[in-house]
Design an enzyme around this catalytic site. Sequence first.
Site, PDB file in Angstrom:
ATOM      1  N   TRP A   4       3.156  86.185  10.406  1.00 27.05           N
ATOM      2  CA  TRP A   4       3.820  84.876  10.376  1.00 27.05           C
ATOM      3  C   TRP A   4       4.331  84.564   8.974  1.00 27.05           C
ATOM      4  O   TRP A   4       3.675  84.901   7.992  1.00 27.05           O
ATOM      5  CB  TRP A   4       2.795  83.828  10.783  1.00 27.05           C
ATOM      6  CG  TRP A   4       3.081  82.434  10.323  1.00 27.05           C
ATOM      7  CD1 TRP A   4       2.825  81.912   9.085  1.00 27.05           C
ATOM      8  CD2 TRP A   4       3.659  81.369  11.088  1.00 27.05           C
ATOM      9  NE1 TRP A   4       3.221  80.587   9.047  1.00 27.05           N
ATOM     10  CE2 TRP A   4       3.720  80.232  10.258  1.00 27.05           C
ATOM     11  CE3 TRP A   4       4.126  81.277  12.411  1.00 27.05           C
ATOM     12  CZ2 TRP A   4       4.237  79.013  10.704  1.00 27.05           C
ATOM     13  CZ3 TRP A   4       4.633  80.063  12.839  1.00 27.05           C
ATOM     14  CH2 TRP A   4       4.686  78.943  11.992  1.00 27.05           C
TER      15      TRP A   4
ATOM     16  N   ASP B 166       6.972  78.610   4.497  1.00 24.40           N
ATOM     17  CA  ASP B 166       7.825  78.262   3.362  1.00 24.40           C
ATOM     18  C   ASP B 166       8.167  79.419   2.425  1.00 24.40           C
ATOM     19  O   ASP B 166       7.302  80.222   2.091  1.00 24.40           O
ATOM     20  CB  ASP B 166       7.119  77.227   2.471  1.00 24.40           C
ATOM     21  CG  ASP B 166       6.458  76.127   3.251  1.00 24.40           C
ATOM     22  OD1 ASP B 166       6.716  76.004   4.452  1.00 24.40           O
ATOM     23  OD2 ASP B 166       5.664  75.391   2.637  1.00 24.40           O
TER      24      ASP B 166
ATOM     25  N   GLN C   1       4.957  81.924   2.296  1.00 24.76           N
ATOM     26  CA  GLN C   1       3.704  81.615   2.986  1.00 24.76           C
ATOM     27  C   GLN C   1       3.558  82.622   4.121  1.00 24.76           C
ATOM     28  O   GLN C   1       4.377  82.661   5.051  1.00 24.76           O
ATOM     29  CB  GLN C   1       3.752  80.185   3.535  1.00 24.76           C
ATOM     30  CG  GLN C   1       3.719  79.126   2.459  1.00 24.76           C
ATOM     31  CD  GLN C   1       2.317  78.974   1.868  1.00 24.76           C
ATOM     32  OE1 GLN C   1       1.445  78.412   2.476  1.00 24.76           O
ATOM     33  NE2 GLN C   1       2.112  79.505   0.669  1.00 24.76           N
TER      34      GLN C   1
ATOM     35  N   TRP D  87      13.293  79.069   8.090  1.00 24.31           N
ATOM     36  CA  TRP D  87      14.049  78.902   9.326  1.00 24.31           C
ATOM     37  C   TRP D  87      13.086  79.184  10.466  1.00 24.31           C
ATOM     38  O   TRP D  87      12.609  80.312  10.607  1.00 24.31           O
ATOM     39  CB  TRP D  87      15.221  79.881   9.337  1.00 24.31           C
ATOM     40  CG  TRP D  87      16.361  79.439  10.178  1.00 24.31           C
ATOM     41  CD1 TRP D  87      16.700  78.155  10.481  1.00 24.31           C
ATOM     42  CD2 TRP D  87      17.331  80.270  10.809  1.00 24.31           C
ATOM     43  NE1 TRP D  87      17.829  78.139  11.264  1.00 24.31           N
ATOM     44  CE2 TRP D  87      18.231  79.408  11.479  1.00 24.31           C
ATOM     45  CE3 TRP D  87      17.542  81.646  10.872  1.00 24.31           C
ATOM     46  CZ2 TRP D  87      19.318  79.893  12.205  1.00 24.31           C
ATOM     47  CZ3 TRP D  87      18.625  82.126  11.589  1.00 24.31           C
ATOM     48  CH2 TRP D  87      19.507  81.263  12.248  1.00 24.31           C
TER      49      TRP D  87
HETATM   50  C1  FRU Z   1       5.040  73.018   4.470  1.00 18.15           C
HETATM   51  C2  FRU Z   1       3.567  73.231   4.140  1.00 18.15           C
HETATM   52  C3  FRU Z   1       3.303  72.980   2.691  1.00 18.15           C
HETATM   53  C4  FRU Z   1       2.058  73.769   2.456  1.00 18.15           C
HETATM   54  C5  FRU Z   1       2.308  74.965   3.304  1.00 18.15           C
HETATM   55  C6  FRU Z   1       1.081  75.578   3.882  1.00 18.15           C
HETATM   56  O1  FRU Z   1       5.488  73.789   5.509  1.00 18.15           O
HETATM   57  O2  FRU Z   1       2.803  72.387   4.950  1.00 18.15           O
HETATM   58  O3  FRU Z   1       3.199  71.629   2.369  1.00 18.15           O
HETATM   59  O4  FRU Z   1       1.901  74.100   1.111  1.00 18.15           O
HETATM   60  O5  FRU Z   1       3.159  74.572   4.338  1.00 18.15           O
HETATM   61  O6  FRU Z   1       1.367  76.768   4.530  1.00 18.15           O
END
Ligand code: FRU
Length: 710
Positions: A289, A292, A308, A532
């Site tokens: 997965w 961000d 992320q 996206w």
């Molecule tokens: C936004 C978010 C961020 C956080 C991250 C965790 O999509 O919630 O605020 O740092 O994802 O994965």
Amino acid sequence: MNTLLKTTALFAAFSSTGFAAPEIVLADFEKSTYEPWTVTGEAFGPGPAQGALPGQMGVDGFRGKGLVNTFFNGDDTIGTLTSPEFRIDRKFIGFLIGGGKNEQGLALQLLVDGKVVRSATGNNDRPGGSEELQQESWDVSDLAGKKAVLKIVDDAKGGWGHLTVDQIVQTDTKPKGVVSGVERSFTATTRYLNIPIKNGAPHRVVTLLVDGKVIVRNDIELADGPADWWAPMDVSAWKGKKLTLRVDKLHEDSKALAAVDPGNEIKNADNLYEEPLRGQFHFSPMRGWNNDPNGMVFYNGEYHLFFQHNPYGWAWGNMTWGHAVSKDMVHWEELPSALLPDEMGPMFSGGAVVDWKNTSGFGKDGKPPMVVFYTAAGNPTVQCMAYSNDGRHFTKYEGNPIIKEISGGNRDPKVVWHEPTKSWVLVFYVELGGVHTMHFFTSPNLKEWTFASKIDGFFECPEFFEAPVDGDATKKKWVLSGASSDYRIGSFDGKTFTPETSMLPGQRGKDFYAAQAFSDQPDGRHILIGWWRTETRGMPFNQSMSIPLDLRLVQTAEGPRLTYTPVKELEALRAKSHRIAPQSLKPGDKNPLDDIRAELVEVRAEFEPGEADEVIFNIRDVMVVYDAKKQEFSVNGHRAPAPLIDGKQRITIFCDRTGVEAFASDGLCFIPMPINLKGENRRLYLETRGGAAKIASLEVHELRSAWKTK
Ligand code: FRU
């Protein structure tokens, strides 16, 4: 086979099961009441539950339809459930048990002569966890022939104040159960350990140890049997060392650890980057997965995109900073993870900078370091940094955290250099008494940070930069946005952002979030990539990034506004270009795009709507429409304002396997729209409704995959 041999073989087969007497079912909780068991209190409800009760996570691992579930009316109810007396007639009592772990307050007890002689509890003692019942058993051979009763006790309130129990049997064969702390060791000779994943399987805590030292813990849906897909754990950093995978608990007959497969390739990845729903020019991780984009920075001649990442799951979790590099923002190479979750928590979002003047002292051999900022989302949740001298290896700063918790959930540090005050500025999201704010801190050296100011009205993932209006360096403005990409324009004195506009809408589509711009972009452009949210069910990966977008401020009648346009570097994807003659296109005319078939496509058109009410592009069944009467642009009915500019409309459409990014009004209107397109439909249409439009230019570019043109 002669008779004697056959008899011996038969005897051997029987003796291995010890001529086991048949199992005695003491309770299967399949009836609508607990009869003949007796109930006290409220926790057990009127009879066995049929799975989860209102407000409870999904319960599984029980047998048949019913089970004992003391979550009746929530965690705070208490009570007991007691069996009639029975005789202990087998070697083992087996049962399924789950729920809260609390030896005193939550128990299945075996009583002989009124005394508790055996007791078992659930296995959850912290938030999260799992409502899966596990097989357990007691060896009761020493109690043979005794009279006994079973008692289920719920005397616990609050979180995990409930127990689940099912299928209590007497048996001579020890039921196969769950074993804890199962390990398998390897000598690291390959790049990966391929881990078998089954989507939806119970989460196991998998710890990687190198030479006995804990490196990282992940929650993994391990496949006990056949895997849905394989997640590569990159162990190339530990060549020659002893690797151990430790799993918190596994069914005795689970094949998961035995199946872990060391290799230099990802297992079952022959079609890597060619999977049916793999975006062909949108970055997505090889496996797992992503959400961000993080740490976007140009360093040592390369664009770095961190992200992320859940390397071991199709859904969100195990937040790790994945890492990819590119020379052109279009062709990406995925590298090993940059930041692994640690004892301070999972690695949440943040930005990166090049510390040109080595204010941090992290530089080496006269070269500036890359410094990345992240949130360690444990308890407390704090802001941290790490640095790199080669863009490949990352060291977490020993003085972390750099900013302590202000309030729970504060996160997403983005850092910029402010030249006039010669200081670093860190913006991050803080919720204060239910109000979403961005806090600004400043620092001379990236290590010591001082609170400077705060502003309300922005949620998560700030982006903050200064840009010229209409390219005029004497007219610069600052732009602040949150994760939605809605933004305000204003001025910044190094401490306080003073907005000069109200909140303005950024992107106008769907599922584009948490965008970030590259820091230290060599030519001064502000290039943004968003998460996206392309959902790719059935694939061993999920979600992706947008194309890189050139962000500019332009003067409009309402004041300065942001425009989004695809970066010119994307032209490298053009495989075959069609330029269609300018024409007046009226309703009923031949489709000017009739001869073209394309899967990956870029369409550019400039037209004057003239008499037309609508100018309609149908791109592989996606409707991209310019409504000339309303001056609105839409993708599959999702509409946004799109003014004509000097009487003209200019439209750009990028179409990949996972959706469309459409632009109108020179980028004032940007509509990203994830849609999983059907592979077989490659047709494109252009038509007008209501009257003729004057098509001044029309280009269609068939695109090639970014994954193959490295
Ligand atoms: C936004 C978010 C961020 C956080 C991250 C965790 O999509 O919630 O605020 O740092 O994802 O994965």
